[in-house]
Scaffold this motif. Structure first.
Motif, PDB file in Angstrom:
ATOM      1  N   UNK A   2       0.887  -1.165   0.000  1.00  0.00           N
ATOM      2  CA  UNK A   2       0.000   0.000   0.000  1.00  0.00           C
ATOM      3  C   UNK A   2       0.923   1.213   0.000  1.00  0.00           C
ATOM      4  N   UNK A   3       0.814   2.032  -1.033  1.00  0.00           N
ATOM      5  CA  UNK A   3       1.729   3.170  -1.174  1.00  0.00           C
ATOM      6  C   UNK A   3       1.039   4.516  -0.974  1.00  0.00           C
ATOM      7  N   UNK A   4      -0.283   4.510  -0.880  1.00  0.00           N
ATOM      8  CA  UNK A   4      -1.001   5.753  -0.599  1.00  0.00           C
ATOM      9  C   UNK A   4      -2.360   5.427   0.002  1.00  0.00           C
ATOM     10  N   UNK A   5      -2.735   6.206   0.996  1.00  0.00           N
ATOM     11  CA  UNK A   5      -4.069   6.120   1.589  1.00  0.00           C
ATOM     12  C   UNK A   5      -4.402   7.517   2.089  1.00  0.00           C
ATOM     13  N   UNK A   6      -5.335   8.172   1.402  1.00  0.00           N
ATOM     14  CA  UNK A   6      -5.631   9.565   1.754  1.00  0.00           C
ATOM     15  C   UNK A   6      -6.513   9.703   2.997  1.00  0.00           C
ATOM     16  N   UNK A   7      -7.021   8.562   3.493  1.00  0.00           N
ATOM     17  CA  UNK A   7      -7.843   8.611   4.704  1.00  0.00           C
ATOM     18  C   UNK A   7      -9.261   9.099   4.478  1.00  0.00           C
ATOM     19  N   UNK A   8      -9.575   9.368   3.227  1.00  0.00           N
ATOM     20  CA  UNK A   8     -10.917   9.844   2.900  1.00  0.00           C
ATOM     21  C   UNK A   8     -11.593   8.878   1.931  1.00  0.00           C
ATOM     22  N   UNK A   9     -11.045   8.771   0.731  1.00  0.00           N
ATOM     23  CA  UNK A   9     -11.717   8.011  -0.308  1.00  0.00           C
ATOM     24  C   UNK A   9     -10.820   7.018  -1.042  1.00  0.00           C
ATOM     25  N   UNK A  10      -9.536   7.317  -1.177  1.00  0.00           N
ATOM     26  CA  UNK A  10      -8.715   6.488  -2.071  1.00  0.00           C
ATOM     27  C   UNK A  10      -7.538   5.811  -1.394  1.00  0.00           C
ATOM     28  N   UNK A  11      -7.145   4.716  -2.019  1.00  0.00           N
ATOM     29  CA  UNK A  11      -6.025   3.898  -1.582  1.00  0.00           C
ATOM     30  C   UNK A  11      -5.329   3.407  -2.848  1.00  0.00           C
ATOM     31  N   UNK A  12      -3.999   3.355  -2.823  1.00  0.00           N
ATOM     32  CA  UNK A  12      -3.242   2.868  -3.975  1.00  0.00           C
ATOM     33  C   UNK A  12      -2.307   1.751  -3.548  1.00  0.00           C
ATOM     34  N   UNK A  13      -2.292   0.690  -4.356  1.00  0.00           N
ATOM     35  CA  UNK A  13      -1.388  -0.440  -4.160  1.00  0.00           C
ATOM     36  C   UNK A  13      -0.421  -0.517  -5.325  1.00  0.00           C
ATOM     37  N   UNK A  14       0.778  -0.980  -5.042  1.00  0.00           N
ATOM     38  CA  UNK A  14       1.718  -1.373  -6.091  1.00  0.00           C
ATOM     39  C   UNK A  14       1.884  -2.875  -6.039  1.00  0.00           C
ATOM     40  N   UNK A  15       2.277  -3.430  -7.193  1.00  0.00           N
ATOM     41  CA  UNK A  15       2.463  -4.871  -7.330  1.00  0.00           C
ATOM     42  C   UNK A  15       3.743  -5.156  -8.106  1.00  0.00           C
ATOM     43  N   UNK A  16       4.332  -6.305  -7.809  1.00  0.00           N
ATOM     44  CA  UNK A  16       5.471  -6.796  -8.562  1.00  0.00           C
ATOM     45  C   UNK A  16       5.398  -8.313  -8.593  1.00  0.00           C
ATOM     46  N   UNK A  17       5.613  -8.894  -9.772  1.00  0.00           N
ATOM     47  CA  UNK A  17       5.572 -10.343  -9.951  1.00  0.00           C
ATOM     48  C   UNK A  17       6.935 -10.822 -10.418  1.00  0.00           C
ATOM     49  N   UNK A  18       7.514 -11.766  -9.662  1.00  0.00           N
ATOM     50  CA  UNK A  18       8.813 -12.330 -10.004  1.00  0.00           C
ATOM     51  C   UNK A  18       8.700 -13.828 -10.245  1.00  0.00           C
ATOM     52  N   UNK A  19       9.497 -14.311 -11.215  1.00  0.00           N
ATOM     53  CA  UNK A  19       9.602 -15.753 -11.445  1.00  0.00           C
ATOM     54  C   UNK A  19      10.709 -16.264 -10.541  1.00  0.00           C
ATOM     55  N   UNK A  20      10.436 -17.332  -9.792  1.00  0.00           N
ATOM     56  CA  UNK A  20      11.388 -17.852  -8.812  1.00  0.00           C
ATOM     57  C   UNK A  20      12.658 -18.401  -9.461  1.00  0.00           C
ATOM     58  N   UNK A  21      12.517 -19.098 -10.564  1.00  0.00           N
ATOM     59  CA  UNK A  21      13.657 -19.782 -11.188  1.00  0.00           C
ATOM     60  C   UNK A  21      14.800 -18.834 -11.544  1.00  0.00           C
ATOM     61  N   UNK A  22      14.493 -17.729 -12.207  1.00  0.00           N
ATOM     62  CA  UNK A  22      15.547 -16.804 -12.651  1.00  0.00           C
ATOM     63  C   UNK A  22      15.436 -15.417 -12.013  1.00  0.00           C
ATOM     64  N   UNK A  23      14.467 -15.245 -11.112  1.00  0.00           N
ATOM     65  CA  UNK A  23      14.234 -13.988 -10.392  1.00  0.00           C
ATOM     66  C   UNK A  23      13.890 -12.824 -11.325  1.00  0.00           C
ATOM     67  N   UNK A  78      -5.511   1.825  -8.213  1.00  0.00           N
ATOM     68  CA  UNK A  78      -6.126   2.825  -7.341  1.00  0.00           C
ATOM     69  C   UNK A  78      -7.532   2.351  -7.014  1.00  0.00           C
ATOM     70  N   UNK A  79      -7.866   2.411  -5.749  1.00  0.00           N
ATOM     71  CA  UNK A  79      -9.170   1.990  -5.243  1.00  0.00           C
ATOM     72  C   UNK A  79      -9.891   3.201  -4.667  1.00  0.00           C
ATOM     73  N   UNK A  80     -11.218   3.145  -4.708  1.00  0.00           N
ATOM     74  CA  UNK A  80     -12.048   4.154  -4.044  1.00  0.00           C
ATOM     75  C   UNK A  80     -12.962   3.436  -3.064  1.00  0.00           C
ATOM     76  N   UNK A  81     -13.206   4.078  -1.944  1.00  0.00           N
ATOM     77  CA  UNK A  81     -14.098   3.504  -0.939  1.00  0.00           C
ATOM     78  C   UNK A  81     -15.547   3.720  -1.380  1.00  0.00           C
ATOM     79  N   UNK A  82     -16.315   2.648  -1.317  1.00  0.00           N
ATOM     80  CA  UNK A  82     -17.738   2.722  -1.644  1.00  0.00           C
ATOM     81  C   UNK A  82     -18.566   2.156  -0.500  1.00  0.00           C
ATOM     82  N   UNK A  83     -19.806   2.558  -0.476  1.00  0.00           N
ATOM     83  CA  UNK A  83     -20.790   1.977   0.430  1.00  0.00           C
ATOM     84  C   UNK A  83     -21.348   0.744  -0.270  1.00  0.00           C
TER      85      UNK A  83
END
Length: 150
Positions: free
Chosen positions: A86-107, A116-121
């Motif tokens: 989680x790299x950002x959370x404004x505490x009001x409406x939005x949150x941002x995640x980063x992702x990384x995918x690695x292959x184990x064999x050769x890294x 980016x996500x928004x909070x909903x009801x």
């Protein structure tokens, strides 16, 4: 040791199953999106915000935008490690995640992404302010992008 872009990732091991493979004999791009959703839920649950908690609070984090860089193909049977931060959370409406995918064999890094996500009801589907519990928990899990940006 795997070379993560940021420190202290939440990591999900994956094995590429036959049903993830498309006609080009590599993982279909839609499967990567499913994996991003899977790790997002797993990380939130590990933080104490699982689906039952979302339902009890009548709130959810809904995807607003995916940015995905597909860097190399994954193939059937490969062992992968998917990380999120989680790299950002404004505490009001939005949150941002980063992702990384690695292959184990050769890294090798196969994917980098950001969502980016928004909070909903949940009951109405409308944007709503994050409950204090979301803000507190997600902000405690924040990872600084400046600490490891590549």
């Amino acid at each position: 040791m795997l070379d993560w872009d940021l420190s202290d990732p939440f990591v999900l091991p994956l094995t590429v199953m036959p049903d993830a493979i498309d006609d080009y004999q590599h993982v279909n791009n839609a499967e990567y999106v499913r994996w991003l959703e899977q790790i997002s839920w797993a990380h939130s649950a590990a933080l104490g915000l699982d689906l039952k908690r979302y339902q009890a609070l009548d709130r959810a984090m809904a995807v607003v935008r995916h940015e995905i860089d597909y860097l190399a193909a994954a193939r059937e049977g490969e062992q992968l490690m998917l990380a999120t931060w989680i790299v950002d959370c404004d505490g009001r409406l939005s949150l941002t995640r980063r992702f990384q995918l690695l292959r184990c064999e050769d890294k090798r890094c196969l994917l980098r992404g950001r969502t980016r996500f928004a909070c909903i009801e949940l009951s109405s589907g409308r944007p709503r302010r994050m409950p204090d519990e979301f803000t507190r928990i997600y902000r405690q899990a924040l990872c600084s992008e400046e600490a490891g940006l590549k």
